[in-house]
Design an enzyme around this catalytic site. Structure first.
Site, PDB file in Angstrom:
ATOM      1  N   GLY A  19      50.768  47.308  44.437  1.00  0.00           N
ATOM      2  CA  GLY A  19      51.237  47.883  43.180  1.00  0.00           C
ATOM      3  C   GLY A  19      52.308  47.034  42.530  1.00  0.00           C
ATOM      4  CG  ASN A  20      56.139  45.675  44.126  1.00  0.00           C
ATOM      5  OD1 ASN A  20      56.293  46.265  45.184  1.00  0.00           O
ATOM      6  ND2 ASN A  20      56.996  45.778  43.124  1.00  0.00           N
ATOM      7  CB  SER A  21      49.927  42.696  42.284  1.00  0.00           C
ATOM      8  OG  SER A  21      49.758  42.416  43.648  1.00  0.00           O
TER       9      SER A  21
ATOM     10  CB  VAL B 195      37.056  14.760  42.885  1.00  0.00           C
ATOM     11  CG1 VAL B 195      37.326  14.610  44.373  1.00  0.00           C
ATOM     12  CG2 VAL B 195      36.679  13.420  42.297  1.00  0.00           C
TER      13      VAL B 195
ATOM     14  CG  ASP C 272      46.000  36.602  41.195  1.00  0.00           C
ATOM     15  OD1 ASP C 272      45.120  37.232  40.581  1.00  0.00           O
ATOM     16  OD2 ASP C 272      46.783  37.139  41.997  1.00  0.00           O
TER      17      ASP C 272
ATOM     18  CG  HIS D 220      44.923  40.750  42.129  1.00  0.00           C
ATOM     19  ND1 HIS D 220      45.827  39.740  42.328  1.00  0.00           N
ATOM     20  CD2 HIS D 220      45.567  41.892  42.460  1.00  0.00           C
ATOM     21  CE1 HIS D 220      46.964  40.243  42.767  1.00  0.00           C
ATOM     22  NE2 HIS D 220      46.838  41.559  42.859  1.00  0.00           N
TER      23      HIS D 220
END
Length: 364
Positions: free
Chosen positions: A214-216, A272, A139, A107
């Site tokens: 912002g730490n992501s 599935v 992610d 992201h």
């Protein structure tokens, strides 16, 4: 076992991807932004004492240079369907090798124009990075830069050896590059956490080290300065503090290695869509079984070809009990496309088994 009338809502729930619970990257809108001016004081007037030279100080010195800032230009469509510049998103990333590969969150780089981002290195220089692959399901993403001469990649740790209560240190760029390289510390609060049982691909590390927008994509490290997780999200809710989550590095590196090698993630596929008891209850479906209720199959997928049908209940894979969607994903992801698994399932009240040859699915 009446699930047909709720099928659409269940499938929509099961197909949900990502783990977006708070966190994220910091967005600077266009054209007006108000940013705090922060001055860094790095001058040291006297040698640091042994008392002050804690494990946090040593780990931050060891790993801090490997944490970078990632800026992505964001474009949106206006009411006339014209593409307009909307601002910039800023997140974090971690240099993992001498070749210039950077791990970050999907992201953080999503929507990067022409697959290009701006990478701010710890030495103050700025370079262009290329997004070589992403994976929305976990992610995760990988950015490549031309490695600088003074490159200092981080040391990769072992997230499987973590213990609850041991120190955890987060390094990243909360609220934008003005606060780049911020260090927060805490402990490993819990292991194998589930916060999104439909979209989550593997269990997460929980920590009380502060993780802010912002730490992501930044680093979660241990007391030895080794990378143990990629900071991804936090629970943002009034009255809730100190609940951040990171992707375990052992799980992340499997995805990262595939992206570096193939430009995408190649994973096994069973075809599935299923729900466990909790998901069924949330959708008012009458289901009290212990396994996973199949609500839809890919008609050309491996499970369908092996004879499984909607309404069957998956009980075991290779002799291991399966009671949650996360357990199913973990068992499948541990295999490779082309591998054969033994699935035990209930059909019309009778236990049956089938050998299923897994297909292949790729991230986009």
């Amino acid at each position: 076992m009446n699930f047909s009338k709720h099928k659409k809502s269940i499938i929509a729930c099961v197909l949900a991807l990502g783990i977006g619970i708070g966190g994220g990257y910091y967005f600077f809108g266009n054209p007006v932004t108000h940013q705090a001016t922060v001055r860094e004081q790095t001058k040291q007037t006297k040698p640091i004492t042994d008392t002050r030279n804690t494990y946090v100080v040593q780990a931050a010195k060891e790993s801090g240079p490997a944490v970078v800032g990632i800026t992505t230009q964001v474009f949106q469509k206006d009411i006339f369907n014209r593409t307009i510049y909307a601002g910039e998103g800023v997140g974090s990333g971690v240099l993992i090798d001498n070749d210039g590969h950077i791990v970050t969150n999907n992201h953080v780089v999503a929507g990067a124009k022409n697959g290009e981002v701006t990478v701010s290195l710890s030495n103050g220089s700025t370079v262009t990075g290329t997004v070589i692959g992403t994976d929305a399901q976990t992610d995760l993403a990988v950015v490549k830069i031309n490695p600088p001469k003074d490159i200092q990649p981080i040391k990769i740790g072992d997230s499987d050896s973590l213990q609850v209560g041991e120190p955890a240190i987060a390094i990243g760029n909360p609220l934008g590059l003005e606060f780049k390289g911020s260090v927060t510390s805490g402990v490993i609060s819990a292991l194998a956490r589930t916060i999104d049982d439909q979209g989550q691909r593997f269990p997460l590390i929980q920590t009380d080290a502060a993780i802010n927008p912002g730490n992501s994509g930044g680093a979660l490290i241990n007391a030895d300065g080794e990378l143990i997780g990629i900071n991804s999200s936090k629970i943002s809710k009034e009255g809730v503090e100190g609940m951040g989550f990171a992707i375990p590095i052992n799980s992340a590196m499997t995805v990262v290695d595939s992206i570096i090698k193939n430009g995408k993630v190649v994973r096994p596929y069973i075809g599935v869509w299923a729900v466990d008891r909790q998901t069924a209850a949330r959708n008012n479906v009458s289901y009290e079984g212990e396994g996973l209720l199949i609500v839809q199959l890919d008609s050309n997928g491996p499970a369908s070809k092996a004879g499984l049908v909607e309404g069957d209940t998956i009980a075991q894979i290779d002799g291991k009990d399966i009671t949650t969607l996360l357990e199913l994903k973990e068992q499948i992801d541990a295999k490779s496309p082309g591998d054969t698994i033994l699935v035990s399932y209930t059909h019309n009240g009778k236990m049956k088994s089938a050998q299923i040859k897994l297909g292949q699915a790729s991230s986009k």
